[in-house]
Design a protein around this motif. Structure first.
Motif, PDB file in Angstrom:
ATOM      1  N   ASP A   1      10.575   6.618  -7.884  1.00 36.44           N
ATOM      2  CA  ASP A   1       9.796   5.586  -7.204  1.00 36.44           C
ATOM      3  C   ASP A   1       9.536   4.390  -8.125  1.00 36.44           C
ATOM      4  O   ASP A   1       9.145   4.570  -9.279  1.00 36.44           O
ATOM      5  N   ALA A   2       9.723   3.176  -7.620  1.00 38.93           N
ATOM      6  CA  ALA A   2       9.402   1.954  -8.375  1.00 38.93           C
ATOM      7  C   ALA A   2       7.932   1.625  -8.125  1.00 38.93           C
ATOM      8  O   ALA A   2       7.583   0.958  -7.154  1.00 38.93           O
ATOM      9  N   LEU A   3       7.066   2.086  -9.008  1.00 41.12           N
ATOM     10  CA  LEU A   3       5.619   2.015  -8.795  1.00 41.12           C
ATOM     11  C   LEU A   3       4.940   0.938  -9.628  1.00 41.12           C
ATOM     12  O   LEU A   3       3.741   0.693  -9.459  1.00 41.12           O
ATOM     13  N   TYR A   4       5.689   0.303 -10.523  1.00 44.88           N
ATOM     14  CA  TYR A   4       5.118  -0.723 -11.401  1.00 44.88           C
ATOM     15  C   TYR A   4       5.840  -2.038 -11.149  1.00 44.88           C
ATOM     16  O   TYR A   4       7.076  -2.082 -11.105  1.00 44.88           O
ATOM     17  N   LEU A   5       5.088  -3.121 -10.985  1.00 47.40           N
ATOM     18  CA  LEU A   5       5.663  -4.447 -10.778  1.00 47.40           C
ATOM     19  C   LEU A   5       5.453  -5.269 -12.039  1.00 47.40           C
ATOM     20  O   LEU A   5       4.324  -5.660 -12.362  1.00 47.40           O
ATOM     21  N   TYR A   6       6.557  -5.517 -12.743  1.00 48.21           N
ATOM     22  CA  TYR A   6       6.528  -6.267 -13.993  1.00 48.21           C
ATOM     23  C   TYR A   6       6.745  -7.735 -13.691  1.00 48.21           C
ATOM     24  O   TYR A   6       7.825  -8.137 -13.264  1.00 48.21           O
ATOM     25  N   ARG A   7       5.702  -8.525 -13.892  1.00 49.04           N
ATOM     26  CA  ARG A   7       5.762  -9.944 -13.552  1.00 49.04           C
ATOM     27  C   ARG A   7       6.303 -10.747 -14.724  1.00 49.04           C
ATOM     28  O   ARG A   7       5.754 -10.696 -15.825  1.00 49.04           O
ATOM     29  N   LYS A   8       7.378 -11.477 -14.494  1.00 48.92           N
ATOM     30  CA  LYS A   8       7.952 -12.341 -15.519  1.00 48.92           C
ATOM     31  C   LYS A   8       7.260 -13.692 -15.447  1.00 48.92           C
ATOM     32  O   LYS A   8       7.415 -14.435 -14.476  1.00 48.92           O
TER      33      LYS A   8
END
Length: 363
Positions: free
Chosen positions: A206-213
């Motif tokens: 699951d892609a549970l983390y959103l890494y903001r650039k």
């Protein structure tokens, strides 16, 4: 009337805060929206000169699960260490203050670790822009499996295994482990040692983390001699993997080190390239190159893997891992029989160790 003893939270979520006033509220909101509610949120104001300190205090006034630490600026590592020193939870998670997490981040990682009897749990992440719009769908390389420390170290060439924030850690991992202060690439410097301290690492897709650039962040700032910390971090991982006798990934790790050295060096001035700091970085490269020869790690297969690694992480993953990884047939538990390279292996000893008894760690 005696004051009731406050229950110890199950999870401590540590958020280092510095000059992220545009995104901090969204970060905090995503954490407070977790379906797993037995947590404390530790906001570490690292001497932020903007409105972040006030935002932290305002959030704490509204929710008793939030604690705020105000300190003089110590950098990202220093802020995370302050959070670790204050954490009361049995489990630890890190979230950067300009990122967000999905509502089931804590729940899924916690239950994955519990079911597997693991001391760490890892999930995929998505890279997003400032409006949380996905930038790319690649790097979803975490699959549902349970890894030994050696297998996790071998995966350290894949981006989701090189960072600290898409994971949940048992607090025992940090009993004698802290982030190196004053260093860039602090994630890479620490993560290899964290894998060594775990018996099992649970992985979920699951892609549970959103890494903001974010433009202007540390990873997007001007290159200086400090960026040579990246070379040191890559060498640390290289030596850690080598120490465990995992030779199959050394060529890729050497390329990552060499690429870091070249990439940073080409942005430095002539005087900076003659500095003692640059000489030390070059020595790391020479030591790694000698180690490749000593370990006889340069093979045709290794060169092919490295070529894919250079061209595309997704090609590399398809060649290096999808074909050869162990796949559990039942969720996170390794059953009596598992499939490896298309063959069924009877696991008489149980667990990952039993499945890999007498087998090479590298491919």
């Amino acid at each position: 009337m005696q004051e009731q003893h406050k229950k110890q939270p199950e999870i401590s979520i540590i958020v280092p805060v510095y000059k992220t006033e545009r995104f901090l509220s969204a970060c905090i909101s995503s954490i407070l929206a977790q379906t797993f509610t037995d947590f404390e949120l530790i906001l570490v104001d690292d001497g932020s000169p903007d409105s972040c300190p006030a935002l932290c205090d305002a959030a704490a006034a509204k929710d008793s699960r939030i604690r705020v630490i105000h300190q003089k600026n110590r950098g990202l590592s220093g802020a995370r260490n302050a959070g670790l020193d204050a954490a009361e939870g049995e489990w630890i998670a890190f979230v950067d203050s300009d990122d967000t997490i999905m509502p089931d981040f804590c729940a899924k990682l916690y239950h994955a670790a519990q079911e597997a009897g693991a001391q760490m749990a890892v999930c995929n992440y998505r890279q997003v822009d400032e409006a949380l719009t996905p930038i790319r769908e690649q790097y979803l390389h975490v699959r549902r499996e349970v890894l030994t420390p050696e297998q996790a170290l071998e995966h350290s060439t894949l981006l989701p295994y090189m960072v600290v924030w898409n994971k949940l850690y048992h607090r025992s991992i940090f009993a004698q482990l802290r982030f190196a202060e004053g260093k860039l690439n602090e994630d890479t410097l620490l993560i290899a040692y964290a894998y060594e301290k775990a018996d099992r690492i649970a992985n979920i897709p699951d892609a549970l983390y959103l890494y903001r650039k974010v433009a202007g962040s540390i990873v997007n700032s001007k290159v200086t001699l400090r960026n040579l910390d990246r070379v040191e971090a890559n060498y640390t991982v290289f030596e850690c993997v080598r120490r465990h006798g995992i030779t199959g990934s050394l060529c890729e790790l050497y390329w990552a080190l060499l690429h870091s050295l070249i990439d940073v060096g080409m942005h430095l001035t002539a005087e900076e390239r003659r500095s003692a700091r640059m000489q030390q970085a070059r020595e790391y490269e020479r030591c790694a190159r000698r180690a490749l020869r000593q370990e006889h790690a340069v093979t045709l297969r290794a060169l092919g893997n490295t070529l894919c690694f250079i061209i595309s992480q997704d090609w590399y993953f398809a060649r290096r891992w999808q074909k050869y990884r162990v796949t559990a047939q039942v969720c996170l538990d390794f059953p009596a029989k598992i499939c490896y390279n298309g063959k069924t292996i009877t696991n008489t000893r149980g667990g990952v160790a039993g499945a890999f008894a007498g087998r090479s760690k590298s491919t």
